[in-house]
Scaffold this motif. Structure first.
Motif, short mmCIF file in Angstrom:
data_model
loop_
_atom_site.label_atom_id
_atom_site.label_comp_id
_atom_site.label_asym_id
_atom_site.label_seq_id
_atom_site.Cartn_x
_atom_site.Cartn_y
_atom_site.Cartn_z
N LYS A 64 -5.03 -1.27 -0.68
CA LYS A 64 -6.05 -0.25 -0.40
C LYS A 64 -6.60 -0.41 1.01
N ALA A 65 -6.88 -1.64 1.43
CA ALA A 65 -7.40 -1.87 2.78
C ALA A 65 -6.39 -1.40 3.82
N TYR A 66 -5.14 -1.72 3.60
CA TYR A 66 -4.11 -1.31 4.55
C TYR A 66 -3.98 0.22 4.58
N SER A 67 -3.94 0.83 3.41
CA SER A 67 -3.75 2.28 3.38
C SER A 67 -4.94 3.02 4.00
N GLN A 68 -6.14 2.48 3.88
CA GLN A 68 -7.31 3.15 4.44
C GLN A 68 -7.47 2.90 5.94
N LEU A 69 -6.99 1.76 6.43
CA LEU A 69 -7.28 1.39 7.82
C LEU A 69 -6.09 1.49 8.77
N VAL A 70 -4.88 1.70 8.26
CA VAL A 70 -3.72 1.67 9.15
C VAL A 70 -3.82 2.74 10.22
N PHE A 71 -4.19 3.95 9.87
CA PHE A 71 -4.27 5.02 10.88
C PHE A 71 -5.43 4.83 11.85
N PRO A 72 -6.66 4.54 11.39
CA PRO A 72 -7.75 4.31 12.35
C PRO A 72 -7.49 3.14 13.30
N VAL A 73 -6.94 2.05 12.77
CA VAL A 73 -6.66 0.89 13.64
C VAL A 73 -5.54 1.22 14.61
N PHE A 74 -4.54 1.98 14.16
CA PHE A 74 -3.48 2.41 15.06
C PHE A 74 -4.05 3.26 16.19
N LEU A 75 -4.94 4.21 15.87
CA LEU A 75 -5.51 5.06 16.91
C LEU A 75 -6.35 4.27 17.91
N THR A 76 -7.14 3.31 17.43
CA THR A 76 -7.94 2.52 18.37
C THR A 76 -7.03 1.68 19.27
N SER A 77 -5.96 1.13 18.72
CA SER A 77 -5.03 0.35 19.53
C SER A 77 -4.31 1.24 20.53
N LEU A 78 -3.93 2.44 20.09
CA LEU A 78 -3.24 3.38 20.98
C LEU A 78 -4.14 3.82 22.13
N THR A 79 -5.38 4.16 21.84
CA THR A 79 -6.27 4.60 22.91
C THR A 79 -6.57 3.45 23.88
N THR A 80 -6.67 2.25 23.36
CA THR A 80 -6.87 1.10 24.24
C THR A 80 -5.66 0.91 25.15
#
Length: 86
Positions: A64-80
Motif C-alpha cells: 500500500k505504501a509503495y502503491s500510494q507513494l511511487v508516483f509522487p516520489v517519482f515526480l519529486t525526483s524528476l523535478t529535482t
C-alpha cells in the motif's frame, strides 16, 4: 541503503566507463543522489510505519505504501533532476 549505495556506484562507474571527465556536477552527483534517495526512503518508511500502526500487516503495508507513494516520489525526483539539468 544498499540499493542507494549500489545506484551511486553504478552512476559513477557509467560516467568513468563513458570517459566523462570529472567536473563540478559529476563530483557532486553522489551527494545529490544520496540526498534525493534518502528523502524518498524516508517518505516510504513514514507511510509504512503509519499503516502498520493502523493495523495493516507488514506485507500489505509495504504494498500500500509503495502503491500510494511511487508516483509522487517519482515526480519529486524528476523535478529535482530537471532542476539540476537547467
Amino acid at each position: 541503503l544498499l540499493v542507494l549505495a549500489i545506484g551511486i556506484i553504478w552512476s559513477i562507474a557509467i560516467q568513468l566507463w563513458a570517459g566523462k571527465a570529472l567536473d563540478l556536477m559529476s563530483v557532486m552527483l553522489p551527494t545529490i543522489l544520496a540526498i534525493v534517495g534518502l528523502a524518498a526512503m524516508i517518505h516510504f518508511m513514514n507511510k509504512y510505519r503509519a499503516l502498520v500502526q493502523e493495523g495493516w500487516d507488514k506485507e500489505a503495508a509495504i504494498q500500500k505504501a509503495y502503491s500510494q507513494l511511487v508516483f509522487p516520489v517519482f515526480l519529486t525526483s524528476l523535478t529535482t533532476a530537471l532542476g539540476f539539468f537547467t
